[in-house]
Design a protein around this motif. Structure first.
Motif, PDB file in Angstrom:
ATOM      1  N   LYS A   2       0.849  -1.188   0.000  1.00  0.00           N
ATOM      2  CA  LYS A   2       0.000   0.000   0.000  1.00  0.00           C
ATOM      3  C   LYS A   2       0.889   1.245   0.000  1.00  0.00           C
ATOM      4  CE  LYS A   2      -3.967   1.776   2.648  1.00  0.00           C
ATOM      5  NZ  LYS A   2      -4.797   1.527   3.851  1.00  0.00           N
ATOM      6  N   ILE A   3       0.696   2.117  -0.983  1.00  0.00           N
ATOM      7  CA  ILE A   3       1.608   3.242  -1.210  1.00  0.00           C
ATOM      8  C   ILE A   3       0.866   4.570  -1.097  1.00  0.00           C
ATOM      9  CG2 ILE A   3       3.193   4.315  -2.860  1.00  0.00           C
ATOM     10  CD1 ILE A   3       4.114   1.585  -1.711  1.00  0.00           C
ATOM     11  N   PHE A   4       1.523   5.554  -0.478  1.00  0.00           N
ATOM     12  CA  PHE A   4       0.984   6.903  -0.333  1.00  0.00           C
ATOM     13  C   PHE A   4       1.823   7.860  -1.169  1.00  0.00           C
ATOM     14  CE2 PHE A   4       0.452  11.056   1.610  1.00  0.00           C
ATOM     15  CZ  PHE A   4      -0.880  11.088   1.991  1.00  0.00           C
ATOM     16  N   ILE A   5       1.154   8.701  -1.970  1.00  0.00           N
ATOM     17  CA  ILE A   5       1.844   9.708  -2.790  1.00  0.00           C
ATOM     18  C   ILE A   5       1.350  11.086  -2.388  1.00  0.00           C
ATOM     19  CG2 ILE A   5       2.300  10.580  -5.108  1.00  0.00           C
ATOM     20  CD1 ILE A   5       1.729   7.797  -6.200  1.00  0.00           C
ATOM     21  N   SER A   6       2.280  11.966  -2.021  1.00  0.00           N
ATOM     22  CA  SER A   6       1.967  13.368  -1.763  1.00  0.00           C
ATOM     23  C   SER A   6       2.430  14.160  -2.979  1.00  0.00           C
ATOM     24  CB  SER A   6       2.678  13.856  -0.500  1.00  0.00           C
ATOM     25  OG  SER A   6       2.402  15.227  -0.264  1.00  0.00           O
ATOM     26  N   ALA A   7       1.484  14.809  -3.667  1.00  0.00           N
ATOM     27  CA  ALA A   7       1.775  15.443  -4.954  1.00  0.00           C
ATOM     28  C   ALA A   7       1.673  16.962  -4.884  1.00  0.00           C
ATOM     29  CB  ALA A   7       0.824  14.907  -6.020  1.00  0.00           C
ATOM     30  N   ASP A   8       2.761  17.636  -5.243  1.00  0.00           N
ATOM     31  CA  ASP A   8       2.796  19.092  -5.321  1.00  0.00           C
ATOM     32  C   ASP A   8       3.073  19.480  -6.772  1.00  0.00           C
ATOM     33  OD1 ASP A   8       2.620  21.695  -4.434  1.00  0.00           O
ATOM     34  OD2 ASP A   8       4.225  21.524  -2.951  1.00  0.00           O
ATOM     35  N   ILE A   9       3.176  20.775  -7.053  1.00  0.00           N
ATOM     36  CA  ILE A   9       3.345  21.199  -8.443  1.00  0.00           C
ATOM     37  C   ILE A   9       4.604  22.027  -8.702  1.00  0.00           C
ATOM     38  CG2 ILE A   9       2.110  23.413  -8.345  1.00  0.00           C
ATOM     39  CD1 ILE A   9       0.706  22.620 -10.976  1.00  0.00           C
ATOM     40  N   GLU A  10       5.136  22.717  -7.653  1.00  0.00           N
ATOM     41  CA  GLU A  10       6.214  23.676  -7.912  1.00  0.00           C
ATOM     42  C   GLU A  10       7.558  23.028  -8.236  1.00  0.00           C
ATOM     43  OE1 GLU A  10       3.242  25.857  -5.219  1.00  0.00           O
ATOM     44  OE2 GLU A  10       4.221  23.894  -5.199  1.00  0.00           O
ATOM     45  N   GLY A  11       7.627  21.708  -8.153  1.00  0.00           N
ATOM     46  CA  GLY A  11       8.830  20.994  -8.577  1.00  0.00           C
ATOM     47  C   GLY A  11       8.599  20.160  -9.816  1.00  0.00           C
ATOM     48  N   THR A  12       7.469  20.388 -10.491  1.00  0.00           N
ATOM     49  CA  THR A  12       7.157  19.668 -11.728  1.00  0.00           C
ATOM     50  C   THR A  12       8.125  20.075 -12.837  1.00  0.00           C
ATOM     51  OG1 THR A  12       4.819  19.604 -11.120  1.00  0.00           O
ATOM     52  CG2 THR A  12       5.349  19.276 -13.441  1.00  0.00           C
ATOM     53  N   ALA A  13       8.549  19.152 -13.636  1.00  0.00           N
ATOM     54  CA  ALA A  13       9.489  19.447 -14.719  1.00  0.00           C
ATOM     55  C   ALA A  13       8.935  20.541 -15.625  1.00  0.00           C
ATOM     56  CB  ALA A  13       9.769  18.190 -15.535  1.00  0.00           C
ATOM     57  N   GLY A  14       9.751  21.550 -15.875  1.00  0.00           N
ATOM     58  CA  GLY A  14       9.405  22.625 -16.784  1.00  0.00           C
ATOM     59  C   GLY A  14       8.872  23.875 -16.128  1.00  0.00           C
ATOM     60  N   ILE A  15       8.441  23.805 -14.890  1.00  0.00           N
ATOM     61  CA  ILE A  15       7.798  24.963 -14.261  1.00  0.00           C
ATOM     62  C   ILE A  15       8.818  26.065 -13.972  1.00  0.00           C
ATOM     63  CG2 ILE A  15       8.020  24.315 -11.815  1.00  0.00           C
ATOM     64  CD1 ILE A  15       4.925  25.038 -11.663  1.00  0.00           C
ATOM     65  N   ALA A  16       8.389  27.331 -14.117  1.00  0.00           N
ATOM     66  CA  ALA A  16       9.330  28.437 -13.918  1.00  0.00           C
ATOM     67  C   ALA A  16       8.666  29.702 -13.385  1.00  0.00           C
ATOM     68  CB  ALA A  16      10.048  28.765 -15.235  1.00  0.00           C
ATOM     69  N   HIS A  17       7.331  29.725 -13.290  1.00  0.00           N
ATOM     70  CA  HIS A  17       6.650  30.969 -12.923  1.00  0.00           C
ATOM     71  C   HIS A  17       5.381  30.649 -12.136  1.00  0.00           C
ATOM     72  CE1 HIS A  17       4.620  34.870 -13.405  1.00  0.00           C
ATOM     73  NE2 HIS A  17       5.802  35.360 -13.708  1.00  0.00           N
ATOM     74  N   TRP A  18       5.003  31.573 -11.234  1.00  0.00           N
ATOM     75  CA  TRP A  18       3.813  31.347 -10.420  1.00  0.00           C
ATOM     76  C   TRP A  18       2.537  31.260 -11.248  1.00  0.00           C
ATOM     77  CZ3 TRP A  18       3.638  29.287  -5.922  1.00  0.00           C
ATOM     78  CH2 TRP A  18       4.725  29.433  -5.032  1.00  0.00           C
ATOM     79  N   ASP A  19       2.503  31.901 -12.405  1.00  0.00           N
ATOM     80  CA  ASP A  19       1.320  31.787 -13.262  1.00  0.00           C
ATOM     81  C   ASP A  19       1.018  30.336 -13.620  1.00  0.00           C
ATOM     82  OD1 ASP A  19       1.227  34.510 -13.200  1.00  0.00           O
ATOM     83  OD2 ASP A  19       1.595  34.821 -15.346  1.00  0.00           O
ATOM     84  N   GLU A  20       2.062  29.519 -13.665  1.00  0.00           N
ATOM     85  CA  GLU A  20       1.911  28.119 -14.054  1.00  0.00           C
ATOM     86  C   GLU A  20       1.407  27.244 -12.905  1.00  0.00           C
ATOM     87  OE1 GLU A  20       5.501  28.503 -17.346  1.00  0.00           O
ATOM     88  OE2 GLU A  20       5.943  27.724 -15.339  1.00  0.00           O
ATOM     89  N   ALA A  21       1.383  27.811 -11.702  1.00  0.00           N
ATOM     90  CA  ALA A  21       0.961  27.053 -10.525  1.00  0.00           C
ATOM     91  C   ALA A  21      -0.352  27.547  -9.941  1.00  0.00           C
ATOM     92  CB  ALA A  21       2.044  27.125  -9.443  1.00  0.00           C
ATOM     93  N   GLU A  22      -0.890  28.628 -10.482  1.00  0.00           N
ATOM     94  CA  GLU A  22      -2.098  29.240  -9.910  1.00  0.00           C
ATOM     95  C   GLU A  22      -3.282  29.060 -10.845  1.00  0.00           C
ATOM     96  OE1 GLU A  22      -0.967  33.247  -9.050  1.00  0.00           O
ATOM     97  OE2 GLU A  22       0.351  32.660  -7.393  1.00  0.00           O
ATOM     98  N   ARG A  23      -4.356  28.488 -10.325  1.00  0.00           N
ATOM     99  CA  ARG A  23      -5.488  28.084 -11.148  1.00  0.00           C
ATOM    100  C   ARG A  23      -6.210  29.253 -11.823  1.00  0.00           C
ATOM    101  NH1 ARG A  23      -7.936  24.210  -8.432  1.00  0.00           N
ATOM    102  NH2 ARG A  23      -9.902  24.337  -9.568  1.00  0.00           N
ATOM    103  N   THR A  24      -5.953  30.494 -11.397  1.00  0.00           N
ATOM    104  CA  THR A  24      -6.591  31.653 -12.002  1.00  0.00           C
ATOM    105  C   THR A  24      -5.908  32.097 -13.289  1.00  0.00           C
ATOM    106  OG1 THR A  24      -5.265  33.099 -10.579  1.00  0.00           O
ATOM    107  CG2 THR A  24      -7.481  32.513  -9.811  1.00  0.00           C
ATOM    108  N   HIS A  25      -4.755  31.491 -13.624  1.00  0.00           N
ATOM    109  CA  HIS A  25      -4.010  31.865 -14.822  1.00  0.00           C
ATOM    110  C   HIS A  25      -4.151  30.798 -15.897  1.00  0.00           C
ATOM    111  CE1 HIS A  25      -1.912  35.402 -13.175  1.00  0.00           C
ATOM    112  NE2 HIS A  25      -1.983  34.747 -12.029  1.00  0.00           N
TER     113      HIS A  25
END
Length: 266
Positions: A2-25
């Protein structure tokens, strides 16, 4: 298994700007897809290693980022925020075999990722027993409370190094490296391949050994960017207002640190 995954976005390959992490953009939709694809790669690696059940905690911002239609049938997903002190690890319990972390990022005060932070942008640094720590540090120690090992992490190069220092032997995939407001990243396709292979290998190599020490007492110090935030949260029972926009809290048990941070960083 049984495996647990905690998933974030700011370390996703290619990301460089807050616009890419905020759902309003508009840019967010692309990186929501890329975040999901990295989680799916981790699920596939875990499945190849023998996982029979996988729980994913959507652990970025609203907690409602992952494309649910892309997740495999054998995965469950914890969405939103319950308010429980386990936060990005909510849903974890002692019957899990191992924890995985995807899309993780450098701590507040670091220059290793244009999106470096810890929990909230209102914090300039978070210290535990005198050491500046990241979200991963707190989450791996949360996992240690349940005696669940942390065996794999993907994210920027600095958080990979920090993870290896805290949990010797943890497998990592470095997705990007920050240079001021720029980021040099591997391709998303390469990241997914490395995550899939890395997770499979990590879960096949005695994961029970990857549990950091959790001996108290503990002191957490929250350094805020704004002194008014420090003043406001200093009214939490047991909190101590200090100079330089800081609030400290001491406890014998790590869960009490988690409970305090639930309110100090809200």
């Amino acid at each position: 298994m049984k495996i647990f995954i905690s998933a974030d976005i700011e370390g996703t390959a290619g990301i460089a700007h807050w616009d890419e992490a905020e759902r309003t953009h508009a840019d967010y939709q692309e990186f929501r897809e890329l975040m999901t694809a990295e989680v799916v790669a981790a699920c596939e690696g875990a499945r190849a290693a023998g996982a029979t059940e996988i729980m994913v905690k959507d652990a970025h911002d609203s907690g409602r980022n992952l494309r649910l239609d892309r997740l495999p049938a054998y995965a469950r997903v914890m969405r939103g925020w319950s308010g429980h002190p386990d936060s990005m690890m909510f849903g974890l319990s002692p019957d899990f075999t191992a924890c995985l972390y995807t899309g993780y990022h450098a701590k507040a005060g670091s220059e290793a990722n244009p999106l470096a932070h810890t929990s909230t942008l209102r914090i300039s640094r978070l210290l535990l027993n005198g050491a500046v720590v990241s979200e991963f540090t707190m989450n791996a120690l949360c996992a240690a409370r349940y005696r669940v090992p942390s065996v794999f992490l993907s994210g920027d190069a600095e958080i990979c190094a920090d993870a290896q220092a805290l949990v010797p032997g943890i497998a990592t995939v470095a997705t990007l490296e920050g240079f001021g407001r720029a980021a040099l990243s591997i391709s998303p396709a390469r990241a997914r391949e490395a995550i899939r292979d890395g997770v499979e290998a990590a879960l096949s190599a005695a994961p029970s050994e990857r549990i950091p020490g959790l001996e108290g007492p503990f002191e957490v110090v929250v350094e805020f960017a704004n002194p008014t935030d420090a003043w406001r949260v200093s009214w939490y029972p047991g909190a101590e207002l200090r100079k330089d926009r800081s609030v400290a809290f001491k406890a014998a048990e790590f869960f009490e640190i988690q409970r305090a941070l639930r309110f100090l960083t809200a």
